[in-house]
Design an enzyme around this catalytic site. Structure first.
Site, PDB file in Angstrom:
ATOM      1  N   CYS A   9       1.025  -1.141  -0.079  1.00 35.12           N
ATOM      2  CA  CYS A   9      -0.014  -0.259   0.125  1.00 35.12           C
ATOM      3  C   CYS A   9       0.800   1.237  -0.075  1.00 35.12           C
ATOM      4  O   CYS A   9       2.118   1.247   0.168  1.00 35.12           O
ATOM      5  CB  CYS A   9      -0.821   0.071   1.291  1.00 35.12           C
ATOM      6  SG  CYS A   9      -1.699  -1.424   1.455  1.00 35.12           S
TER       7      CYS A   9
ATOM      8  N   ARG B 116       3.726   0.969  -6.753  1.00 36.91           N
ATOM      9  CA  ARG B 116       3.883   0.111  -5.924  1.00 36.91           C
ATOM     10  C   ARG B 116       2.617  -0.868  -6.013  1.00 36.91           C
ATOM     11  O   ARG B 116       2.660  -1.930  -5.168  1.00 36.91           O
ATOM     12  CB  ARG B 116       3.642   0.703  -4.317  1.00 36.91           C
ATOM     13  CG  ARG B 116       4.869   1.700  -4.137  1.00 36.91           C
ATOM     14  CD  ARG B 116       4.518   2.843  -2.870  1.00 36.91           C
ATOM     15  NE  ARG B 116       4.331   1.836  -1.645  1.00 36.91           N
ATOM     16  CZ  ARG B 116       5.311   1.689  -0.716  1.00 36.91           C
ATOM     17  NH1 ARG B 116       6.197   2.113  -0.924  1.00 36.91           N
ATOM     18  NH2 ARG B 116       4.794   0.997   0.546  1.00 36.91           N
TER      19      ARG B 116
ATOM     20  N   TRP C 195      -3.140  -2.073  -1.460  1.00 38.90           N
ATOM     21  CA  TRP C 195      -3.098  -3.483  -2.135  1.00 38.90           C
ATOM     22  C   TRP C 195      -3.555  -4.560  -1.337  1.00 38.90           C
ATOM     23  O   TRP C 195      -3.224  -4.812  -0.240  1.00 38.90           O
ATOM     24  CB  TRP C 195      -1.483  -3.675  -2.385  1.00 38.90           C
ATOM     25  CG  TRP C 195      -1.087  -4.867  -2.452  1.00 38.90           C
ATOM     26  CD1 TRP C 195      -0.727  -6.030  -1.755  1.00 38.90           C
ATOM     27  CD2 TRP C 195      -0.924  -5.522  -3.915  1.00 38.90           C
ATOM     28  NE1 TRP C 195      -0.569  -7.144  -2.440  1.00 38.90           N
ATOM     29  CE2 TRP C 195      -0.536  -6.982  -3.726  1.00 38.90           C
ATOM     30  CE3 TRP C 195      -0.954  -4.961  -5.319  1.00 38.90           C
ATOM     31  CZ2 TRP C 195      -0.296  -7.751  -4.932  1.00 38.90           C
ATOM     32  CZ3 TRP C 195      -0.844  -5.678  -6.214  1.00 38.90           C
ATOM     33  CH2 TRP C 195      -0.413  -7.070  -6.048  1.00 38.90           C
TER      34      TRP C 195
ATOM     35  N   ASN D  29      -0.385   0.591   6.287  1.00 41.72           N
ATOM     36  CA  ASN D  29       0.116  -0.017   5.337  1.00 41.72           C
ATOM     37  C   ASN D  29       0.996  -1.276   5.939  1.00 41.72           C
ATOM     38  O   ASN D  29       1.876  -1.119   6.924  1.00 41.72           O
ATOM     39  CB  ASN D  29       1.256   0.695   4.535  1.00 41.72           C
ATOM     40  CG  ASN D  29       2.195  -0.324   3.674  1.00 41.72           C
ATOM     41  OD1 ASN D  29       1.876  -1.581   3.273  1.00 41.72           O
ATOM     42  ND2 ASN D  29       3.362   0.085   3.205  1.00 41.72           N
ATOM     43  N   GLY D  30       0.608  -2.780   5.833  1.00 35.91           N
ATOM     44  CA  GLY D  30       1.191  -3.557   6.251  1.00 35.91           C
ATOM     45  C   GLY D  30       0.294  -4.758   6.819  1.00 35.91           C
ATOM     46  O   GLY D  30      -0.802  -4.921   6.083  1.00 35.91           O
TER      47      GLY D  30
ATOM     48  N   GLU E 100      14.557 -23.141 -11.628  1.00 34.98           N
ATOM     49  CA  GLU E 100      14.351 -21.613 -11.625  1.00 34.98           C
ATOM     50  C   GLU E 100      15.572 -20.874 -11.996  1.00 34.98           C
ATOM     51  O   GLU E 100      15.281 -19.594 -12.632  1.00 34.98           O
ATOM     52  CB  GLU E 100      13.749 -21.407 -10.268  1.00 34.98           C
ATOM     53  CG  GLU E 100      13.284 -20.049  -9.939  1.00 34.98           C
ATOM     54  CD  GLU E 100      12.308 -19.132 -10.840  1.00 34.98           C
ATOM     55  OE1 GLU E 100      11.788 -20.056 -11.469  1.00 34.98           O
ATOM     56  OE2 GLU E 100      12.144 -18.165 -10.851  1.00 34.98           O
TER      57      GLU E 100
ATOM     58  N   LYS F  59      15.412 -17.871 -14.826  1.00 34.57           N
ATOM     59  CA  LYS F  59      15.609 -16.453 -14.240  1.00 34.57           C
ATOM     60  C   LYS F  59      16.784 -15.796 -15.251  1.00 34.57           C
ATOM     61  O   LYS F  59      16.785 -14.837 -15.893  1.00 34.57           O
ATOM     62  CB  LYS F  59      16.308 -16.269 -12.768  1.00 34.57           C
ATOM     63  CG  LYS F  59      15.256 -16.257 -11.918  1.00 34.57           C
ATOM     64  CD  LYS F  59      14.388 -14.959 -11.488  1.00 34.57           C
ATOM     65  CE  LYS F  59      13.094 -14.784 -12.295  1.00 34.57           C
ATOM     66  NZ  LYS F  59      12.277 -15.798 -12.304  1.00 34.57           N
TER      67      LYS F  59
ATOM     68  N   GLU G  87      15.531 -15.619 -19.213  1.00 31.89           N
ATOM     69  CA  GLU G  87      14.558 -14.527 -19.416  1.00 31.89           C
ATOM     70  C   GLU G  87      15.044 -13.214 -19.393  1.00 31.89           C
ATOM     71  O   GLU G  87      14.324 -12.221 -20.010  1.00 31.89           O
ATOM     72  CB  GLU G  87      13.148 -14.713 -18.532  1.00 31.89           C
ATOM     73  CG  GLU G  87      13.331 -14.405 -17.116  1.00 31.89           C
ATOM     74  CD  GLU G  87      12.140 -14.629 -16.341  1.00 31.89           C
ATOM     75  OE1 GLU G  87      10.929 -14.289 -16.815  1.00 31.89           O
ATOM     76  OE2 GLU G  87      11.968 -14.967 -15.231  1.00 31.89           O
TER      77      GLU G  87
ATOM     78  N   HIS H 244      22.685 -39.095 -20.191  1.00 28.92           N
ATOM     79  CA  HIS H 244      21.765 -39.743 -20.840  1.00 28.92           C
ATOM     80  C   HIS H 244      21.674 -38.990 -22.251  1.00 28.92           C
ATOM     81  O   HIS H 244      20.424 -39.128 -22.869  1.00 28.92           O
ATOM     82  CB  HIS H 244      20.502 -40.078 -20.281  1.00 28.92           C
ATOM     83  CG  HIS H 244      20.729 -40.757 -18.907  1.00 28.92           C
ATOM     84  ND1 HIS H 244      20.890 -42.347 -19.168  1.00 28.92           N
ATOM     85  CD2 HIS H 244      20.502 -40.580 -17.620  1.00 28.92           C
ATOM     86  CE1 HIS H 244      20.893 -42.821 -18.081  1.00 28.92           C
ATOM     87  NE2 HIS H 244      20.743 -41.796 -17.104  1.00 28.92           N
TER      88      HIS H 244
ATOM     89  N   LYS I  14       4.303  -9.183 -17.773  1.00 28.09           N
ATOM     90  CA  LYS I  14       4.309  -9.551 -16.169  1.00 28.09           C
ATOM     91  C   LYS I  14       3.270 -10.771 -16.053  1.00 28.09           C
ATOM     92  O   LYS I  14       3.282 -11.505 -15.231  1.00 28.09           O
ATOM     93  CB  LYS I  14       4.085  -8.585 -15.444  1.00 28.09           C
ATOM     94  CG  LYS I  14       3.962  -8.920 -13.824  1.00 28.09           C
ATOM     95  CD  LYS I  14       5.202  -9.315 -13.400  1.00 28.09           C
ATOM     96  CE  LYS I  14       5.114  -9.779 -11.998  1.00 28.09           C
ATOM     97  NZ  LYS I  14       6.515 -10.799 -11.845  1.00 28.09           N
TER      98      LYS I  14
HETATM   99  C1  AGP Z   1       8.952 -15.585 -13.949  1.00 26.60           C
HETATM  100  O1  AGP Z   1       9.811 -15.011 -13.592  1.00 26.60           O
HETATM  101  C2  AGP Z   1       8.168 -15.365 -15.391  1.00 26.60           C
HETATM  102  N1  AGP Z   1       7.902 -13.935 -15.589  1.00 26.60           N
HETATM  103  C3  AGP Z   1       6.907 -16.308 -15.782  1.00 26.60           C
HETATM  104  O2  AGP Z   1       7.358 -17.721 -16.003  1.00 26.60           O
HETATM  105  C4  AGP Z   1       5.952 -16.329 -14.828  1.00 26.60           C
HETATM  106  O3  AGP Z   1       6.188 -17.203 -13.678  1.00 26.60           O
HETATM  107  C5  AGP Z   1       4.618 -17.153 -15.354  1.00 26.60           C
HETATM  108  O4  AGP Z   1       4.060 -16.577 -16.471  1.00 26.60           O
HETATM  109  C6  AGP Z   1       3.542 -17.466 -14.366  1.00 26.60           C
HETATM  110  O5  AGP Z   1       3.095 -16.277 -14.248  1.00 26.60           O
HETATM  111  P1  AGP Z   1       1.989 -16.175 -12.616  1.00 26.60           P
HETATM  112  O6  AGP Z   1       2.695 -16.628 -11.531  1.00 26.60           O
HETATM  113  O7  AGP Z   1       1.561 -14.837 -12.791  1.00 26.60           O
HETATM  114  O8  AGP Z   1       0.787 -17.252 -13.023  1.00 26.60           O
END
Ligand code: AGP
Length: 608
Positions: free
Chosen positions: A2, A27, A75, A101-102, A481, A485, A488, A504, A603
């Protein structure tokens, strides 16, 4: 999270507050509100949706004359986005207004006590508790009432407060959620963050935990939680507005990596009560949990990767068979929905089309759906039978970090709860895990201090074309992961492999200088992982290993070793991922790329 903005001075308060809230929009929020003393009463307006709605409703504050006020962008954490749940919250007499906020971790206990005393609640929020507690303790001295509330509230808060019979004063208090005070020759300000007041002043006081401030045109008085006056020195902020939005960090991703200790703490602490884990939101009886025969975890991207970790942890502790599926594959493989099974959808945004479609497919086949979501009131949250929210706060960077870490923490709590109810772990083991869970945020904090070392290493691989990640068990899940990271945001090709699988086929790609990041945090699998490291080393690979200080012998076979603290094996992934997030960040930074907005990505992927 928030945003708070407040003003008292010679100018009209509402436009200044609205402008301040607009500077905090980055934010993330889902509703907004403002309260201004208009000479007679505390005039309050609130509106769900974008700040523009409130701005138009109040004609940019013109309909709310007054020189003293507080405002808020919310938020949602407790209670969906709505006009009623928006802040400020007032007591029934409309004599006290508060923005917050919190997270008030003990709000349910406090709310029950107040309801017994006849207080009536109108919202679903934890914050409204504060408005009624202040009423309960107010005897004419605002600071005293605030101190009494602070002594009884558990959790995190940044507060802005107005009292009708002290109309030319604003009060604020802070614990674990940031709050600043700004002073200028035209007035005084409170705000969650510097951007809200930078256009008016660069003279700022940073409030510390358990401090209270009383602002009027005549004075700026700070107190501690015991009501003792304290002296504070102002700071001159020399950031520009863009740096300020990122809290001084160069990118939102780095800011959010550093927010992980707080995000994890905010996600686990409210659910740890009297040495037990309270997952009341589960909507599952103990009997249903005991009867569970299968869990399907369905998600995309990083959320899917937390599901892979979740599989290892739930099967290890709760002994329930777990399947993991990419949401885009799930409903097309004609999945088998059996009675006594649970589908878990994981999603930061709660709007990912593939994950939402998988949820609907499961519901259409009569399956119970639990979701792990970061955005309150999102589509996946609304359509699930039960939701376990991560309280990471808004995540701005496309590459998820803090939400991912909070999803891991939710899976740990789920696995522990199921295991305890099904009797697959002893009470002692449960307590050991609980203690380790409590320590995680501080251990993550400690790891962040290694960032310079990681940046130094990352700068040696800016021109690399291929980087491999490998590990066994949970180390494999984290490798997935770490690899995502990196690729991407740095656009370097990367693959993650179960360490035992390389031989393999993929090991044919190993040649002199190939960088392999090997995770070896799972003690039971350590010898096997070491043999996989030797395999790739003998084919010319350069190996960066992540392990714990228990395995100093790693320096004999890896070329570069990063040590991470020890915790219970099921939770090691939460620590191993931190260096990998930082590695990806610094490689992308070194390559001069747009870290927060990588090419081709969004996003929230709301298309199939
Ligand atoms: C993660 O860094 C990516 N931006 C992407 O893989 C993301 O995790 C995926 O699109 C799922 O998004 P969501 O968690 O909002 O469902």
């Amino acid at each position: 999270m928030c945003g708070i903005a407040g003003y008292i001075g010679k100018k009209q308060a509402a436009p200044i507050i609205l402008d301040g809230l607009a500077k905090l929009e980055y934010r993330g929020y889902d509703s907004a509100g403002i309260a201004v003393f208009d000479g007679e009463k505390i005039h309050m307006e609130k509106a769900v949706g974008r700040l523009r709605v409130l701005d138009e409703l109040t004609r940019h504050g013109a309909s709310m004359p007054g020189f003293c006020g507080i405002g808020h962008t919310r938020w949602a954490t407790h209670g969906c986005p709505s006009d009623t749940n928006a802040h400020p919250h007032m007591n029934r007499e409309n004599t006290i207004a508060v923005v917050h906020n919190g997270i008030i971790e003990n709000y349910d206990v406090l709310k029950a006590r107040l309801e017994k005393k006849g207080y009536q609640f109108v919202s679903e929020t934890d914050t409204e508790v504060l408005a009624h507690m202040l009423t309960e303790y107010y005897r004419g001295n605002p600071a005293e009432a605030i101190e009494k509330v602070m002594h009884r509230v558990e959790g995190s808060y940044a507060l802005g407060i107005m009292f009708l019979d002290h109309p030319h004063h604003i009060y604020a208090a802070r614990k674990d959620s940031p709050l600043i005070v700004g002073v200028s020759d035209t007035g005084k300000f409170i705000a969650s963050d510097v951007p809200a007041i930078l256009q008016y002043t660069r003279t700022v006081y940073y409030m510390e935990n358990e401090e209270i401030v009383c602002l009027s045109n005549e004075h700026t008085r700070f107190y501690n939680i015991d009501g003792e006056p304290i002296e504070k020195e102002p700071v001159t902020v020399d950031w520009d507005i863009h740096a300020a939005e990122k809290g001084g960090y160069e990118h939102f991703m780095l800011k959010e990596i550093h927010e992980q200790p707080k995000a994890i703490r905010d996600t686990i602490s409210p659910r740890i009560k009297e040495n037990d884990i309270d997952l009341g939101e589960l909507n599952l009886t103990d009997e249903e949990i005991k009867r569970l025969r299968k869990i399907s975890i369905v998600a995309c991207g990083s959320a899917y990767h937390t599901g892979v970790t979740g599989k290892y942890v739930i099967e290890d502790l709760a002994r329930i068979p777990v399947e993991t599926d990419l949401a885009s594959e799930y409903r097309y493989r004609n999945p088998i929905y059996a009675p006594d099974s649970l589908v878990i959808i994981v999603s930061q945004s709660g709007e990912t089309a593939d994950s939402l479609a998988a949820l609907r497919d499961a519901k259409a086949h009569g399956s119970k759906v639990l979701s792990i979501v970061n955005v309150v009131g999102s589509s996946i949250a609304r359509e699930s039978d039960a939701v376990l929210y991560t309280w990471a706060g808004p995540e701005i960077s496309v590459a998820t970090t803090k939400a991912y870490s909070c999803q891991l923490a939710v899976f740990y709590m789920l696995a522990m709860k199921f295991a305890r109810i099904r009797g697959s772990i002893t009470a002692e083991h449960f307590q050991t895990l609980l203690e380790a869970l409590r320590r995680l945020p501080d251990q993550v904090e400690g790891l962040l201090s290694q960032k310079e070392k990681i940046q130094y290493f990352a700068n040696h691989y800016l021109a690399t074309e291929h980087i491999f990640f490998m590990g066994r068990g949970i180390d494999y899940a984290i490798s997935l992961e770490g690899s995502l990271k990196l690729k991407e945001i740095s656009y370097i090709h990367s693959e993650a492999y179960a360490a035992g699988e390389l031989k393999h086929g993929t090991i044919s790609l190993m040649e002199k200088g190939t960088l392999v990041v090997a995770l070896a945090t799972q003690d039971a699998l350590y010898p096997k992982t070491v043999s996989n490291i030797v395999e790739v080393k003998t084919r010319g690979a350069f190996v960066m290993a992540l392990t714990t200080l228990r395995h100093k012998d790693m320096e004999k076979c890896a070329d570069y070793v990063l040590y991470i603290p020890e915790t219970e094996s099921p939770f090691m992934g939460s620590l191993a991922i931190i260096p990998l997030q930082l590695f990806a960040y610094y490689v992308a930074l070194g390559r001069g790329l747009d870290v927060d907005k990588p090419r081709n990505l969004a996003k929230s992927v709301t298309v199939e």
